[in-house]
Write a protein that holds these residues in place. Structure first.
Motif, PDB file in Angstrom:
ATOM      1  N   SER A 251     127.596  37.305  38.149  1.00  0.00           N
ATOM      2  CA  SER A 251     126.548  36.400  37.698  1.00  0.00           C
ATOM      3  C   SER A 251     125.190  37.114  37.702  1.00  0.00           C
ATOM      4  N   SER A 252     125.087  38.152  38.345  1.00  0.00           N
ATOM      5  CA  SER A 252     123.952  39.077  38.536  1.00  0.00           C
ATOM      6  C   SER A 252     123.616  40.004  37.196  1.00  0.00           C
ATOM      7  N   MET A 253     125.037  40.118  36.560  1.00  0.00           N
ATOM      8  CA  MET A 253     124.750  41.016  35.202  1.00  0.00           C
ATOM      9  C   MET A 253     124.516  39.852  33.974  1.00  0.00           C
ATOM     10  N   GLU A 254     125.332  38.838  33.969  1.00  0.00           N
ATOM     11  CA  GLU A 254     124.923  37.823  32.581  1.00  0.00           C
ATOM     12  C   GLU A 254     125.119  36.555  33.294  1.00  0.00           C
ATOM     13  N   ILE A 255     124.097  35.631  33.129  1.00  0.00           N
ATOM     14  CA  ILE A 255     124.235  34.235  33.422  1.00  0.00           C
ATOM     15  C   ILE A 255     124.520  33.379  32.145  1.00  0.00           C
ATOM     16  N   GLY A 256     125.597  32.519  32.505  1.00  0.00           N
ATOM     17  CA  GLY A 256     125.993  31.732  31.376  1.00  0.00           C
ATOM     18  C   GLY A 256     127.164  32.169  30.397  1.00  0.00           C
TER      19      GLY A 256
ATOM     20  N   THR B 182     129.591  20.711  25.066  1.00  0.00           N
ATOM     21  CA  THR B 182     128.623  20.350  26.169  1.00  0.00           C
ATOM     22  C   THR B 182     128.280  21.662  27.194  1.00  0.00           C
ATOM     23  N   THR B 183     129.392  22.275  27.645  1.00  0.00           N
ATOM     24  CA  THR B 183     129.388  23.131  28.639  1.00  0.00           C
ATOM     25  C   THR B 183     128.758  24.451  27.978  1.00  0.00           C
ATOM     26  N   ILE B 184     129.123  24.682  26.818  1.00  0.00           N
ATOM     27  CA  ILE B 184     128.518  25.786  26.065  1.00  0.00           C
ATOM     28  C   ILE B 184     126.844  25.679  26.022  1.00  0.00           C
ATOM     29  N   CYS B 185     126.509  24.527  25.694  1.00  0.00           N
ATOM     30  CA  CYS B 185     125.020  24.145  25.412  1.00  0.00           C
ATOM     31  C   CYS B 185     124.520  24.269  26.819  1.00  0.00           C
ATOM     32  N   LYS B 186     124.889  23.938  27.849  1.00  0.00           N
ATOM     33  CA  LYS B 186     124.482  24.111  29.223  1.00  0.00           C
ATOM     34  C   LYS B 186     124.379  25.555  29.641  1.00  0.00           C
ATOM     35  N   LYS B 187     125.100  26.299  29.308  1.00  0.00           N
ATOM     36  CA  LYS B 187     125.400  27.510  29.530  1.00  0.00           C
ATOM     37  C   LYS B 187     124.142  28.574  29.081  1.00  0.00           C
ATOM     38  N   LEU B 188     124.146  28.068  27.718  1.00  0.00           N
ATOM     39  CA  LEU B 188     123.076  28.896  26.878  1.00  0.00           C
ATOM     40  C   LEU B 188     121.823  28.403  27.227  1.00  0.00           C
ATOM     41  N   PHE B 189     121.577  27.060  27.564  1.00  0.00           N
ATOM     42  CA  PHE B 189     120.271  26.822  28.338  1.00  0.00           C
ATOM     43  C   PHE B 189     119.932  27.411  29.421  1.00  0.00           C
TER      44      PHE B 189
ATOM     45  N   ARG C 170     120.849  30.701  30.266  1.00  0.00           N
ATOM     46  CA  ARG C 170     120.830  32.053  29.987  1.00  0.00           C
ATOM     47  C   ARG C 170     119.510  31.970  29.583  1.00  0.00           C
ATOM     48  N   ASN C 171     119.107  31.098  28.566  1.00  0.00           N
ATOM     49  CA  ASN C 171     117.611  31.160  27.963  1.00  0.00           C
ATOM     50  C   ASN C 171     116.660  31.034  29.034  1.00  0.00           C
ATOM     51  N   VAL C 172     116.692  29.975  29.897  1.00  0.00           N
ATOM     52  CA  VAL C 172     115.651  29.622  30.955  1.00  0.00           C
ATOM     53  C   VAL C 172     115.732  30.902  31.818  1.00  0.00           C
ATOM     54  N   ALA C 173     116.881  31.722  32.210  1.00  0.00           N
ATOM     55  CA  ALA C 173     116.858  32.809  32.799  1.00  0.00           C
ATOM     56  C   ALA C 173     115.992  34.137  32.229  1.00  0.00           C
ATOM     57  N   ALA C 174     116.190  34.109  30.990  1.00  0.00           N
ATOM     58  CA  ALA C 174     115.445  35.139  30.255  1.00  0.00           C
ATOM     59  C   ALA C 174     113.757  34.979  30.532  1.00  0.00           C
ATOM     60  N   LEU C 175     113.375  33.718  30.288  1.00  0.00           N
ATOM     61  CA  LEU C 175     111.971  33.507  30.540  1.00  0.00           C
ATOM     62  C   LEU C 175     111.544  33.514  31.945  1.00  0.00           C
ATOM     63  N   ARG C 176     112.305  32.985  32.774  1.00  0.00           N
ATOM     64  CA  ARG C 176     112.079  33.341  34.171  1.00  0.00           C
ATOM     65  C   ARG C 176     111.831  34.805  34.699  1.00  0.00           C
ATOM     66  N   GLU C 177     112.882  35.735  34.102  1.00  0.00           N
ATOM     67  CA  GLU C 177     112.656  37.164  34.275  1.00  0.00           C
ATOM     68  C   GLU C 177     111.613  37.914  33.847  1.00  0.00           C
TER      69      GLU C 177
ATOM     70  N   SER D 155     123.508  42.056  20.463  1.00  0.00           N
ATOM     71  CA  SER D 155     122.169  42.568  19.768  1.00  0.00           C
ATOM     72  C   SER D 155     121.651  41.511  19.001  1.00  0.00           C
ATOM     73  N   GLY D 156     120.262  41.353  19.449  1.00  0.00           N
ATOM     74  CA  GLY D 156     119.511  40.404  18.649  1.00  0.00           C
ATOM     75  C   GLY D 156     119.536  38.891  19.292  1.00  0.00           C
ATOM     76  N   SER D 157     120.086  38.829  20.580  1.00  0.00           N
ATOM     77  CA  SER D 157     120.506  37.461  21.303  1.00  0.00           C
ATOM     78  C   SER D 157     119.363  36.707  21.206  1.00  0.00           C
ATOM     79  N   ILE D 158     119.490  35.500  21.144  1.00  0.00           N
ATOM     80  CA  ILE D 158     118.268  34.333  21.392  1.00  0.00           C
ATOM     81  C   ILE D 158     117.655  34.536  22.686  1.00  0.00           C
ATOM     82  N   ALA D 159     118.205  34.695  23.798  1.00  0.00           N
ATOM     83  CA  ALA D 159     117.648  34.810  25.047  1.00  0.00           C
ATOM     84  C   ALA D 159     116.811  36.224  25.105  1.00  0.00           C
ATOM     85  N   ALA D 160     116.925  37.036  24.612  1.00  0.00           N
ATOM     86  CA  ALA D 160     116.155  38.493  24.322  1.00  0.00           C
ATOM     87  C   ALA D 160     114.844  37.949  23.547  1.00  0.00           C
ATOM     88  N   LYS D 161     115.056  37.581  22.527  1.00  0.00           N
ATOM     89  CA  LYS D 161     113.991  36.973  21.641  1.00  0.00           C
ATOM     90  C   LYS D 161     113.151  35.804  22.590  1.00  0.00           C
TER      91      LYS D 161
END
Length: 286
Positions: free
Chosen positions: A85-90, A99-106, A108-115, A242-248
């Motif tokens: 989990s410390s390497m990749e969230i979600g 629904t599970t995929i959506c929650k995991k992506l959410f 991951r994206n929130v984690a990117a903003l927090r970091e 490469s080019g992931s939404i979380a990074a963007k």
């Protein structure tokens, strides 16, 4: 080269130099972590030189370090191993429901903003905003998906100033960089900071005296050597993402806080220009 890069490293281990074995030990022990690391970061953590890493890749029959990371990512998928989990969230599993995929992506994206928030360096941010505010021209550059983010920056700032310029073609970027002056700024987007275009574009810009603001994930990447201000974005991204939404999202956050700080520096001008651009666009709305 064997189909699996991990097998290739193991089978060639006894033929490697002392430093090559040291690097191989680190890669095999940290096969999931390495795919997220820049070449400079790997050199530092494995305590070998970047030249050793380059030779290591050639010994394995691959073109370079980025190819090594890609092969590691493929091998890790083949292992069907759950990332820590410390390497990749979600991490998305094949059995996950929509629904599970959506929650995991959410997550991951929130984690990117927090970091990205946690990586904010106020001194560097203040320096970057000063550069932008004092610049005659700000060139928004990047390659591939990073060029998309450069265009986003230009689009955001174009609502308040005509001084920001976006150029798509890498050759035209290099030409523009060579004609920069000490009053110009390059706002350069590169998640890895380790592309061939970095040197081609930023070398002439620095020779011309331009300031460089780098938006990246790696503070010790080759691009960092050219930067006057480094702004770090969150989200760990392997070569298969490469080019992931979380990074963007992390980079969009940086664009947004630069924009608002710029508006604080030039409040009267920005308010007036925003009113002008909003009025100009309003006639196009139904």
């Amino acid at each position: 080269m064997e189909t699996n890069i991990l097998h290739a490293i193991s089978s060639r281990y006894n033929f490697l130099t002392k430093s090559g074995k040291k690097l191989a030990d680190y890669v095999l022990t940290n096969k999931f972590r390495v795919q997220y690391m820049s070449i400079s970061s790997l050199a530092e953590h494995s305590q070998v030189s970047e030249a050793t890493i380059t030779r290591f890749c050639k010994d394995l029959g691959i073109s370079g370090y980025n190819s090594l990371k890609l092969e590691l990512a493929k091998a890790n998928v083949a292992l069907n191993h759950e990332f820590d989990s410390s390497m990749e969230i979600g991490t998305i599993a094949e059995s996950d429901s929509f629904t599970t995929i959506c929650k995991k992506l959410f997550s991951r994206n929130v984690a990117a903003l927090r970091e990205t928030l946690e990586l904010i360096d106020e001194v560097n941010c203040e320096k970057a905003v000063q550069f932008l505010s004092n610049a005659n021209h700000v060139y928004c550059f990047g390659q591939g998906s990073s060029n998309v983010m450069a265009k986003e920056a230009w689009a955001r700032f174009s609502t308040i100033t005509p001084n920001f310029i976006h150029i798509e073609d890498s050759h035209m970027q290099t030409m523009a960089a060579s004609l920069c002056t000490p009053s110009d700024v390059i706002l350069f987007f590169s998640y890895s900071g380790s592309t061939k275009d970095v040197s081609d574009i930023l070398t002439p810009a620095k020779h011309a005296g331009a300031r460089v603001i780098l938006i990246t994930h790696f503070s010790n990447s080759p691009a960092a050597a050219f930067a006057d201000s480094i702004l770090l974005c969150g989200s760990k991204e392997n070569p298969l993402q490469s080019g992931s939404i979380a990074a963007k999202l992390g980079q969009l956050f940086i664009i947004d806080y630069l924009f608002h700080q710029y508006c604080k520096y030039k409040k009267s001008i920005c308010v007036d220009n925003l009113d002008k651009t909003s009025s100009a666009i309003s006639s196009k709305l139904l």
